[in-house]
Design an enzyme around this catalytic site. Structure first.
Site, PDB file in Angstrom:
ATOM      1  N   ASN A 164       0.808  -1.226   0.000  1.00 27.57           N
ATOM      2  CA  ASN A 164       0.000   0.000   0.000  1.00 27.57           C
ATOM      3  C   ASN A 164       0.838   1.271   0.000  1.00 27.57           C
ATOM      4  O   ASN A 164       0.446   2.279  -0.584  1.00 27.57           O
ATOM      5  CB  ASN A 164      -1.001   0.001   1.160  1.00 27.57           C
ATOM      6  CG  ASN A 164      -0.357  -0.057   2.521  1.00 27.57           C
ATOM      7  OD1 ASN A 164       0.699  -0.678   2.705  1.00 27.57           O
ATOM      8  ND2 ASN A 164      -0.959   0.589   3.503  1.00 27.57           N
ATOM      9  N   GLU A 216       3.751  -3.395  12.334  1.00 28.59           N
ATOM     10  CA  GLU A 216       2.758  -2.348  12.091  1.00 28.59           C
ATOM     11  C   GLU A 216       1.658  -3.012  11.286  1.00 28.59           C
ATOM     12  O   GLU A 216       1.848  -3.373  10.133  1.00 28.59           O
ATOM     13  CB  GLU A 216       3.395  -1.173  11.338  1.00 28.59           C
ATOM     14  CG  GLU A 216       2.575   0.110  11.408  1.00 28.59           C
ATOM     15  CD  GLU A 216       1.533   0.198  10.320  1.00 28.59           C
ATOM     16  OE1 GLU A 216       0.349  -0.117  10.607  1.00 28.59           O
ATOM     17  OE2 GLU A 216       1.887   0.562   9.196  1.00 28.59           O
ATOM     18  N   CYS A 251      -3.816   1.708   6.639  1.00 29.82           N
ATOM     19  CA  CYS A 251      -4.236   1.219   7.947  1.00 29.82           C
ATOM     20  C   CYS A 251      -4.614   2.356   8.897  1.00 29.82           C
ATOM     21  O   CYS A 251      -5.214   2.111   9.939  1.00 29.82           O
ATOM     22  CB  CYS A 251      -3.155   0.329   8.564  1.00 29.82           C
ATOM     23  SG  CYS A 251      -1.498   0.912   8.308  1.00 29.82           S
ATOM     24  N   GLU A 278       7.909   3.037  15.303  1.00 29.67           N
ATOM     25  CA  GLU A 278       8.818   3.421  14.230  1.00 29.67           C
ATOM     26  C   GLU A 278       8.853   4.940  14.151  1.00 29.67           C
ATOM     27  O   GLU A 278       8.045   5.643  14.755  1.00 29.67           O
ATOM     28  CB  GLU A 278       8.345   2.820  12.902  1.00 29.67           C
ATOM     29  CG  GLU A 278       8.353   1.293  12.917  1.00 29.67           C
ATOM     30  CD  GLU A 278       7.866   0.684  11.622  1.00 29.67           C
ATOM     31  OE1 GLU A 278       8.702   0.240  10.820  1.00 29.67           O
ATOM     32  OE2 GLU A 278       6.635   0.659  11.409  1.00 29.67           O
TER      33      GLU A 278
END
Length: 455
Positions: free
Chosen positions: A133, A231, A265, A434
Protein backbone atom coordinates in the site's frame (compact mmCIF):
# COMPACT_ATOMS: atom_id res chain seq x y z
CA UNK A 1 3.38 -17.44 -14.33
CA UNK A 2 6.07 -19.72 -12.94
CA UNK A 3 6.65 -19.63 -9.18
CA UNK A 4 10.14 -18.23 -9.75
CA UNK A 5 8.69 -15.07 -11.39
CA UNK A 6 6.56 -12.17 -10.18
CA UNK A 7 4.20 -10.44 -12.59
CA UNK A 8 3.69 -6.74 -11.87
CA UNK A 9 0.41 -5.32 -13.19
CA UNK A 10 -0.67 -1.71 -13.63
CA UNK A 11 -3.79 -1.59 -11.40
CA UNK A 12 -5.38 1.12 -13.55
CA UNK A 13 -5.13 -0.84 -16.82
CA UNK A 14 -4.36 -4.46 -15.83
CA UNK A 15 -1.43 -4.35 -18.28
CA UNK A 16 1.84 -6.11 -17.42
CA UNK A 17 4.44 -3.58 -16.27
CA UNK A 18 7.28 -5.99 -15.55
CA UNK A 19 8.20 -9.60 -14.82
CA UNK A 20 10.66 -9.90 -11.95
CA UNK A 21 12.66 -12.95 -10.77
CA UNK A 22 11.42 -14.22 -7.39
CA UNK A 23 13.98 -14.91 -4.68
CA UNK A 24 14.30 -18.48 -3.37
CA UNK A 25 15.41 -19.67 0.05
CA UNK A 26 18.89 -20.21 -1.36
CA UNK A 27 18.89 -16.62 -2.60
CA UNK A 28 18.01 -15.42 0.90
CA UNK A 29 20.78 -17.55 2.44
CA UNK A 30 23.35 -16.07 0.07
CA UNK A 31 22.05 -12.53 0.65
CA UNK A 32 22.31 -12.90 4.44
CA UNK A 33 25.93 -14.05 4.15
CA UNK A 34 26.82 -11.11 1.90
CA UNK A 35 24.98 -8.66 4.17
CA UNK A 36 26.69 -9.93 7.31
CA UNK A 37 30.12 -9.41 5.75
CA UNK A 38 29.20 -5.90 4.54
CA UNK A 39 27.72 -4.96 7.90
CA UNK A 40 30.95 -5.55 9.78
CA UNK A 41 32.75 -2.95 7.72
CA UNK A 42 29.82 -0.52 7.89
CA UNK A 43 29.60 -0.77 11.69
CA UNK A 44 33.34 -0.12 11.96
CA UNK A 45 33.18 3.02 9.80
CA UNK A 46 33.38 6.42 11.48
CA UNK A 47 29.91 7.77 12.32
CA UNK A 48 30.56 10.88 10.24
CA UNK A 49 31.34 8.71 7.20
CA UNK A 50 28.12 6.71 7.60
CA UNK A 51 26.14 9.93 7.96
CA UNK A 52 27.79 11.42 4.88
CA UNK A 53 26.89 8.42 2.74
CA UNK A 54 23.30 8.42 3.93
CA UNK A 55 23.01 12.10 3.05
CA UNK A 56 24.46 11.31 -0.37
CA UNK A 57 21.87 8.54 -0.75
CA UNK A 58 19.17 11.08 0.11
CA UNK A 59 20.53 13.49 -2.48
CA UNK A 60 20.53 10.82 -5.19
CA UNK A 61 16.93 9.91 -4.32
CA UNK A 62 16.04 13.60 -4.52
CA UNK A 63 17.43 13.71 -8.04
CA UNK A 64 15.15 10.82 -9.05
CA UNK A 65 11.88 11.90 -7.38
CA UNK A 66 9.93 12.08 -10.62
CA UNK A 67 11.25 8.74 -11.90
CA UNK A 68 10.40 6.98 -8.65
CA UNK A 69 6.96 8.61 -8.53
CA UNK A 70 6.11 7.53 -12.07
CA UNK A 71 7.23 3.99 -11.26
CA UNK A 72 4.96 4.00 -8.20
CA UNK A 73 2.02 5.17 -10.32
CA UNK A 74 2.53 2.26 -12.72
CA UNK A 75 3.04 -0.52 -10.19
CA UNK A 76 0.77 0.63 -7.33
CA UNK A 77 -1.83 2.88 -8.96
CA UNK A 78 -1.07 5.77 -6.64
CA UNK A 79 -1.98 9.25 -7.77
CA UNK A 80 1.03 11.13 -9.10
CA UNK A 81 0.80 13.72 -6.32
CA UNK A 82 0.86 11.05 -3.63
CA UNK A 83 3.67 9.20 -5.37
CA UNK A 84 5.85 12.31 -5.46
CA UNK A 85 5.25 12.78 -1.74
CA UNK A 86 6.20 9.14 -1.09
CA UNK A 87 9.48 9.43 -2.98
CA UNK A 88 10.21 12.67 -1.15
CA UNK A 89 9.49 10.95 2.13
CA UNK A 90 12.23 8.39 1.39
CA UNK A 91 14.64 11.27 0.90
CA UNK A 92 13.50 12.96 4.10
CA UNK A 93 13.78 9.76 6.14
CA UNK A 94 17.36 9.21 4.96
CA UNK A 95 18.24 12.81 5.84
CA UNK A 96 16.62 12.52 9.27
CA UNK A 97 18.32 9.21 10.02
CA UNK A 98 21.69 10.57 8.91
CA UNK A 99 21.31 13.30 11.51
CA UNK A 100 21.01 10.66 14.21
CA UNK A 101 24.16 8.69 13.42
CA UNK A 102 26.50 10.95 15.39
CA UNK A 103 23.97 11.35 18.19
CA UNK A 104 23.45 7.65 18.85
CA UNK A 105 25.10 7.84 22.25
CA UNK A 106 25.03 5.71 25.37
CA UNK A 107 25.03 6.89 28.98
CA UNK A 108 27.36 7.23 31.93
CA UNK A 109 25.55 5.91 35.01
CA UNK A 110 26.72 6.79 38.55
CA UNK A 111 27.82 3.66 40.44
CA UNK A 112 30.01 2.89 43.45
CA UNK A 113 33.59 1.73 42.97
CA UNK A 114 34.05 2.77 39.38
CA UNK A 115 32.29 4.09 36.32
CA UNK A 116 29.56 2.52 34.28
CA UNK A 117 28.89 3.25 30.62
CA UNK A 118 26.49 1.93 28.03
CA UNK A 119 27.02 1.45 24.30
CA UNK A 120 24.34 1.21 21.61
CA UNK A 121 25.59 -1.39 19.17
CA UNK A 122 24.02 -2.47 15.86
CA UNK A 123 22.07 -5.72 15.79
CA UNK A 124 23.56 -6.97 12.52
CA UNK A 125 21.34 -7.93 9.59
CA UNK A 126 17.78 -6.56 9.56
CA UNK A 127 14.94 -8.05 7.52
CA UNK A 128 12.35 -5.50 6.35
CA UNK A 129 9.13 -6.89 4.87
CA UNK A 130 7.30 -4.00 3.23
CA UNK A 131 3.64 -3.79 2.14
CA UNK A 132 2.08 -2.93 -1.21
CA UNK A 133 0.00 0.00 0.00
CA UNK A 134 2.95 2.36 0.58
CA UNK A 135 5.90 0.52 -0.97
CA UNK A 136 8.50 3.29 -0.82
CA UNK A 137 7.99 5.18 2.43
CA UNK A 138 7.30 2.20 4.67
CA UNK A 139 10.35 0.40 3.30
CA UNK A 140 12.35 3.49 4.26
CA UNK A 141 10.86 3.51 7.78
CA UNK A 142 12.97 0.43 8.44
CA UNK A 143 15.77 0.94 5.94
CA UNK A 144 16.90 4.43 6.94
CA UNK A 145 17.24 4.08 10.74
CA UNK A 146 18.60 0.53 10.48
CA UNK A 147 21.41 1.64 8.18
CA UNK A 148 22.05 4.72 10.31
CA UNK A 149 22.45 2.53 13.40
CA UNK A 150 25.15 0.46 11.66
CA UNK A 151 23.13 -2.49 10.38
CA UNK A 152 22.73 -4.15 6.99
CA UNK A 153 19.23 -4.37 5.50
CA UNK A 154 17.52 -7.04 3.41
CA UNK A 155 14.26 -5.67 2.02
CA UNK A 156 11.51 -7.97 0.77
CA UNK A 157 8.95 -5.85 -1.04
CA UNK A 158 5.38 -6.99 -1.60
CA UNK A 159 4.87 -9.33 -4.52
CA UNK A 160 2.78 -6.79 -6.43
CA UNK A 161 5.07 -3.77 -5.91
CA UNK A 162 8.78 -4.65 -6.13
CA UNK A 163 9.92 -2.08 -8.70
CA UNK A 164 10.54 1.03 -6.61
CA UNK A 165 12.44 -1.06 -4.05
CA UNK A 166 14.71 -2.46 -6.74
CA UNK A 167 15.34 1.03 -8.07
CA UNK A 168 16.17 2.35 -4.60
CA UNK A 169 18.80 -0.38 -4.24
CA UNK A 170 20.38 0.77 -7.50
CA UNK A 171 20.36 4.39 -6.31
CA UNK A 172 21.99 3.35 -3.03
CA UNK A 173 24.94 1.87 -4.93
CA UNK A 174 25.10 4.98 -7.10
CA UNK A 175 25.36 7.06 -3.91
CA UNK A 176 28.24 4.97 -2.61
CA UNK A 177 26.44 2.83 -0.05
CA UNK A 178 28.70 -0.27 0.26
CA UNK A 179 27.79 -3.21 -1.93
CA UNK A 180 25.55 -5.84 -0.30
CA UNK A 181 24.74 -3.56 2.66
CA UNK A 182 21.26 -2.91 1.28
CA UNK A 183 19.79 -5.70 -0.85
CA UNK A 184 16.28 -6.17 -2.24
CA UNK A 185 14.78 -9.66 -2.42
CA UNK A 186 11.52 -9.67 -4.40
CA UNK A 187 9.63 -12.87 -3.79
CA UNK A 188 6.66 -14.69 -2.36
CA UNK A 189 5.84 -14.20 1.28
CA UNK A 190 5.76 -17.93 1.96
CA UNK A 191 9.19 -18.38 0.37
CA UNK A 192 11.46 -15.34 0.61
CA UNK A 193 9.51 -13.80 3.49
CA UNK A 194 9.51 -16.94 5.59
CA UNK A 195 13.19 -17.51 4.80
CA UNK A 196 14.05 -14.07 6.17
CA UNK A 197 11.96 -14.58 9.30
CA UNK A 198 13.41 -18.03 9.99
CA UNK A 199 17.04 -17.31 9.12
CA UNK A 200 19.35 -17.42 12.19
CA UNK A 201 21.54 -14.74 10.63
CA UNK A 202 18.75 -12.14 10.60
CA UNK A 203 18.63 -10.34 13.94
CA UNK A 204 15.33 -8.49 13.60
CA UNK A 205 12.24 -8.43 11.40
CA UNK A 206 10.33 -5.25 10.63
CA UNK A 207 6.94 -6.13 9.14
CA UNK A 208 4.07 -3.98 7.91
CA UNK A 209 0.95 -5.78 6.75
CA UNK A 210 -2.15 -7.58 7.91
CA UNK A 211 -2.72 -8.62 11.50
CA UNK A 212 -3.09 -12.36 10.70
CA UNK A 213 0.25 -12.43 8.86
CA UNK A 214 1.85 -10.34 11.60
CA UNK A 215 0.78 -12.89 14.19
CA UNK A 216 2.37 -15.71 12.20
CA UNK A 217 5.60 -13.76 11.87
CA UNK A 218 5.60 -12.95 15.57
CA UNK A 219 5.17 -16.64 16.41
CA UNK A 220 8.10 -17.61 14.17
CA UNK A 221 10.27 -14.88 15.69
CA UNK A 222 9.31 -15.97 19.21
CA UNK A 223 10.56 -19.47 18.49
CA UNK A 224 13.98 -17.95 17.73
CA UNK A 225 13.83 -15.11 20.32
CA UNK A 226 14.15 -12.74 17.37
CA UNK A 227 13.28 -9.07 17.73
CA UNK A 228 10.28 -7.86 15.78
CA UNK A 229 8.48 -4.62 15.03
CA UNK A 230 4.95 -5.00 13.69
CA UNK A 231 2.76 -2.35 12.09
CA UNK A 232 -0.55 -4.06 11.39
CA UNK A 233 -4.21 -3.31 10.75
CA UNK A 234 -6.51 -0.51 11.75
CA UNK A 235 -10.14 0.54 11.94
CA UNK A 236 -9.59 4.10 12.99
CA UNK A 237 -12.34 6.37 14.34
CA UNK A 238 -13.08 9.91 13.24
CA UNK A 239 -15.02 11.39 16.16
CA UNK A 240 -17.06 14.52 15.37
CA UNK A 241 -18.65 16.32 18.32
CA UNK A 242 -21.61 18.66 17.87
CA UNK A 243 -19.54 21.65 18.99
CA UNK A 244 -16.97 21.10 16.21
CA UNK A 245 -16.64 23.18 13.08
CA UNK A 246 -18.93 20.84 11.15
CA UNK A 247 -18.13 22.37 7.77
CA UNK A 248 -14.41 21.78 8.29
CA UNK A 249 -14.95 18.27 9.69
CA UNK A 250 -17.20 17.30 6.78
CA UNK A 251 -14.84 18.78 4.19
CA UNK A 252 -11.90 16.81 5.61
CA UNK A 253 -13.76 13.52 6.10
CA UNK A 254 -13.79 12.13 2.51
CA UNK A 255 -10.03 12.05 1.97
CA UNK A 256 -9.46 10.80 5.52
CA UNK A 257 -10.62 7.41 4.24
CA UNK A 258 -10.28 7.78 0.46
CA UNK A 259 -6.63 8.77 0.27
CA UNK A 260 -4.65 5.96 -1.38
CA UNK A 261 -8.04 4.45 -2.30
CA UNK A 262 -8.60 3.59 1.37
CA UNK A 263 -5.63 1.21 1.33
CA UNK A 264 -4.23 2.74 4.48
CA UNK A 265 -4.24 1.22 7.95
CA UNK A 266 -4.70 4.76 9.35
CA UNK A 267 -7.81 5.43 7.23
CA UNK A 268 -10.62 6.95 9.29
CA UNK A 269 -13.17 4.33 8.26
CA UNK A 270 -15.50 4.72 11.26
CA UNK A 271 -16.95 8.23 11.31
CA UNK A 272 -18.62 8.74 14.69
CA UNK A 273 -20.90 11.80 14.80
CA UNK A 274 -22.75 13.15 17.82
CA UNK A 275 -26.44 12.46 17.24
CA UNK A 276 -27.55 16.10 17.44
CA UNK A 277 -25.20 16.92 14.54
CA UNK A 278 -25.62 13.66 12.59
CA UNK A 279 -28.14 14.77 9.95
CA UNK A 280 -26.36 18.06 9.30
CA UNK A 281 -23.02 16.28 8.95
CA UNK A 282 -24.46 13.92 6.33
CA UNK A 283 -25.81 16.89 4.38
CA UNK A 284 -22.39 18.48 4.41
CA UNK A 285 -20.28 15.39 3.65
CA UNK A 286 -22.31 13.92 0.80
CA UNK A 287 -21.32 16.47 -1.89
CA UNK A 288 -17.65 16.02 -1.01
CA UNK A 289 -17.78 12.25 -1.49
CA UNK A 290 -19.72 12.53 -4.73
CA UNK A 291 -17.24 15.09 -6.09
CA UNK A 292 -14.03 13.07 -5.55
CA UNK A 293 -12.23 12.70 -8.88
CA UNK A 294 -11.49 9.00 -9.50
CA UNK A 295 -9.49 8.07 -12.57
CA UNK A 296 -6.10 7.84 -14.25
CA UNK A 297 -3.56 8.11 -11.40
CA UNK A 298 -1.06 9.79 -13.73
CA UNK A 299 -3.46 12.72 -14.24
CA UNK A 300 -2.63 15.66 -11.96
CA UNK A 301 -6.36 16.26 -11.31
CA UNK A 302 -7.05 12.74 -10.03
CA UNK A 303 -7.74 12.43 -6.29
CA UNK A 304 -8.24 8.66 -6.09
CA UNK A 305 -6.88 5.83 -8.19
CA UNK A 306 -7.64 2.09 -8.44
CA UNK A 307 -7.29 -0.65 -5.88
CA UNK A 308 -4.10 -2.69 -6.08
CA UNK A 309 -5.50 -5.96 -7.48
CA UNK A 310 -8.48 -8.04 -8.47
CA UNK A 311 -8.22 -9.86 -5.14
CA UNK A 312 -8.50 -6.60 -3.23
CA UNK A 313 -11.39 -5.41 -5.40
CA UNK A 314 -13.33 -8.59 -4.70
CA UNK A 315 -12.59 -8.24 -0.99
CA UNK A 316 -13.98 -4.70 -0.86
CA UNK A 317 -17.09 -5.69 -2.83
CA UNK A 318 -17.79 -8.50 -0.39
CA UNK A 319 -18.27 -6.02 2.47
CA UNK A 320 -20.67 -3.62 0.72
CA UNK A 321 -23.72 -5.83 0.29
CA UNK A 322 -26.82 -4.84 -1.70
CA UNK A 323 -28.92 -4.28 1.42
CA UNK A 324 -26.72 -1.44 2.69
CA UNK A 325 -27.58 2.26 2.33
CA UNK A 326 -24.67 4.39 1.16
CA UNK A 327 -23.54 7.70 -0.25
CA UNK A 328 -21.51 6.88 -3.36
CA UNK A 329 -19.20 8.63 -5.76
CA UNK A 330 -18.27 7.42 -9.20
CA UNK A 331 -15.46 5.29 -10.65
CA UNK A 332 -14.35 4.40 -14.20
CA UNK A 333 -15.71 1.38 -16.00
CA UNK A 334 -13.62 -1.03 -18.05
CA UNK A 335 -10.14 -2.39 -17.30
CA UNK A 336 -8.60 -1.67 -13.91
CA UNK A 337 -9.48 -2.41 -10.31
CA UNK A 338 -11.92 0.44 -9.69
CA UNK A 339 -14.33 0.97 -6.82
CA UNK A 340 -16.29 4.15 -6.09
CA UNK A 341 -15.98 6.24 -2.89
CA UNK A 342 -18.58 4.82 -0.51
CA UNK A 343 -19.93 6.01 2.84
CA UNK A 344 -22.30 3.49 4.43
CA UNK A 345 -25.10 4.87 6.62
CA UNK A 346 -27.76 3.27 8.81
CA UNK A 347 -25.62 0.31 9.79
CA UNK A 348 -25.00 -1.40 13.14
CA UNK A 349 -21.55 -0.95 14.73
CA UNK A 350 -21.14 -4.74 14.69
CA UNK A 351 -21.86 -5.17 10.96
CA UNK A 352 -18.88 -6.58 9.03
CA UNK A 353 -18.38 -3.38 7.05
CA UNK A 354 -18.27 -1.41 10.32
CA UNK A 355 -16.10 -3.82 12.30
CA UNK A 356 -13.59 -5.33 9.85
CA UNK A 357 -10.68 -3.65 8.08
CA UNK A 358 -12.09 -3.38 4.55
CA UNK A 359 -8.91 -1.74 3.17
CA UNK A 360 -10.69 0.08 0.39
CA UNK A 361 -12.56 3.36 -0.25
CA UNK A 362 -15.34 2.50 2.17
CA UNK A 363 -16.30 4.01 5.53
CA UNK A 364 -19.32 3.89 7.82
CA UNK A 365 -20.94 6.73 9.73
CA UNK A 366 -22.36 5.97 13.20
CA UNK A 367 -24.16 8.22 15.70
CA UNK A 368 -23.15 8.58 19.35
CA UNK A 369 -24.85 10.27 22.31
CA UNK A 370 -22.17 11.86 24.47
CA UNK A 371 -18.46 11.82 25.26
CA UNK A 372 -18.61 8.52 27.13
CA UNK A 373 -20.51 6.88 24.28
CA UNK A 374 -18.01 8.23 21.73
CA UNK A 375 -15.09 6.70 23.61
CA UNK A 376 -16.93 3.40 23.98
CA UNK A 377 -17.58 3.18 20.24
CA UNK A 378 -14.07 4.31 19.35
CA UNK A 379 -12.54 1.58 21.50
CA UNK A 380 -14.98 -1.17 20.42
CA UNK A 381 -12.46 -2.73 18.05
CA UNK A 382 -9.47 -5.05 18.23
CA UNK A 383 -7.39 -2.36 16.54
CA UNK A 384 -5.82 0.81 17.90
CA UNK A 385 -3.60 2.46 15.33
CA UNK A 386 -4.87 5.96 14.69
CA UNK A 387 -7.84 8.30 14.91
CA UNK A 388 -9.15 11.85 14.87
CA UNK A 389 -11.49 13.96 16.94
CA UNK A 390 -13.14 17.23 16.07
CA UNK A 391 -14.19 19.67 18.79
CA UNK A 392 -13.70 23.29 19.85
CA UNK A 393 -13.37 22.24 23.52
CA UNK A 394 -9.68 21.78 24.37
CA UNK A 395 -10.51 20.01 27.63
CA UNK A 396 -12.65 17.50 25.77
CA UNK A 397 -9.91 17.08 23.17
CA UNK A 398 -7.41 16.14 25.86
CA UNK A 399 -9.82 13.87 27.77
CA UNK A 400 -10.89 11.95 24.70
CA UNK A 401 -7.34 11.71 23.35
CA UNK A 402 -6.25 10.10 26.60
CA UNK A 403 -9.27 7.78 26.65
CA UNK A 404 -9.10 6.46 23.09
CA UNK A 405 -6.81 3.40 22.87
CA UNK A 406 -4.75 4.27 19.82
CA UNK A 407 -1.13 5.10 19.16
CA UNK A 408 -1.61 8.15 16.92
CA UNK A 409 -4.37 10.72 17.37
CA UNK A 410 -5.08 14.08 15.78
CA UNK A 411 -7.37 16.88 16.96
CA UNK A 412 -9.17 18.84 14.22
CA UNK A 413 -6.89 17.08 11.72
CA UNK A 414 -6.40 13.70 10.08
CA UNK A 415 -2.61 13.71 10.10
CA UNK A 416 -1.08 10.46 11.41
CA UNK A 417 2.48 10.17 10.14
CA UNK A 418 5.44 12.50 10.51
CA UNK A 419 8.92 11.06 10.19
CA UNK A 420 10.15 13.00 13.23
CA UNK A 421 7.44 11.69 15.63
CA UNK A 422 6.78 8.12 16.86
CA UNK A 423 4.32 5.89 15.01
CA UNK A 424 2.78 2.59 16.08
CA UNK A 425 -0.35 0.94 17.38
CA UNK A 426 -2.16 -0.37 20.43
CA UNK A 427 -3.79 -3.80 20.70
CA UNK A 428 -3.75 -5.81 17.46
CA UNK A 429 -2.52 -2.86 15.42
CA UNK A 430 1.05 -3.75 16.15
CA UNK A 431 4.06 -3.91 18.39
CA UNK A 432 6.82 -1.35 18.85
CA UNK A 433 7.27 2.14 17.44
CA UNK A 434 8.82 3.42 14.23
CA UNK A 435 9.95 6.89 13.15
CA UNK A 436 10.66 9.76 15.52
CA UNK A 437 13.70 10.62 17.61
CA UNK A 438 14.15 7.08 18.96
CA UNK A 439 13.96 5.28 15.61
CA UNK A 440 17.65 4.37 15.53
CA UNK A 441 17.67 2.83 19.00
CA UNK A 442 15.12 0.24 17.85
CA UNK A 443 17.92 -1.25 15.74
CA UNK A 444 20.52 -1.43 18.51
CA UNK A 445 21.53 -3.62 21.43
CA UNK A 446 22.42 -1.93 24.72
CA UNK A 447 25.75 -3.08 26.15
CA UNK A 448 26.62 -2.18 29.75
CA UNK A 449 30.29 -1.91 30.80
CA UNK A 450 31.52 -1.39 34.38
CA UNK A 451 35.11 -0.22 34.93
CA UNK A 452 36.47 -0.56 38.44
CA UNK A 453 38.50 2.38 39.75
CA UNK A 454 39.45 0.75 43.06
CA UNK A 455 43.13 0.03 43.70
Amino acid sequence: MAPDKLTVLNPATEEVVAIVPAATRDDVDAAVARAAAAQRGWAAAAPADRARLLRRFAAVVDGHIEELAELEVREAGHTIGNARWEAGNVRDLLEFAAGGVERLSGRQIPVAGGIDVTFLEPLGVIGVIAPWNFPMPIAAWGLAPALAAGNAVLLKPAETTPLTALRLAELALEAGIPEHLFQVLPGRGDVAGDALVEHPGVAKIVFTGSTPVGKRIMAKCADRVKRVTLELGGKSPNIVFADADLEAAAAAAPMSFLDNTGQDCCARTRILVQRSAYDRFLELVAPGIEAVVVGDPADEKTQMGPLISRVQLDRVRSYVTDDLTAIRGTAPAGPGFWYPPTLVTDVAPTAPVAAAEVFGPVAVVLPFEDEEDAVRLANATEYGLSGSLWTRDIGRALRVSRAVAAGNLSVNSHSSVRYWTPFGGYKQSGLGRELGPDALTAFTETKNVFISTEA
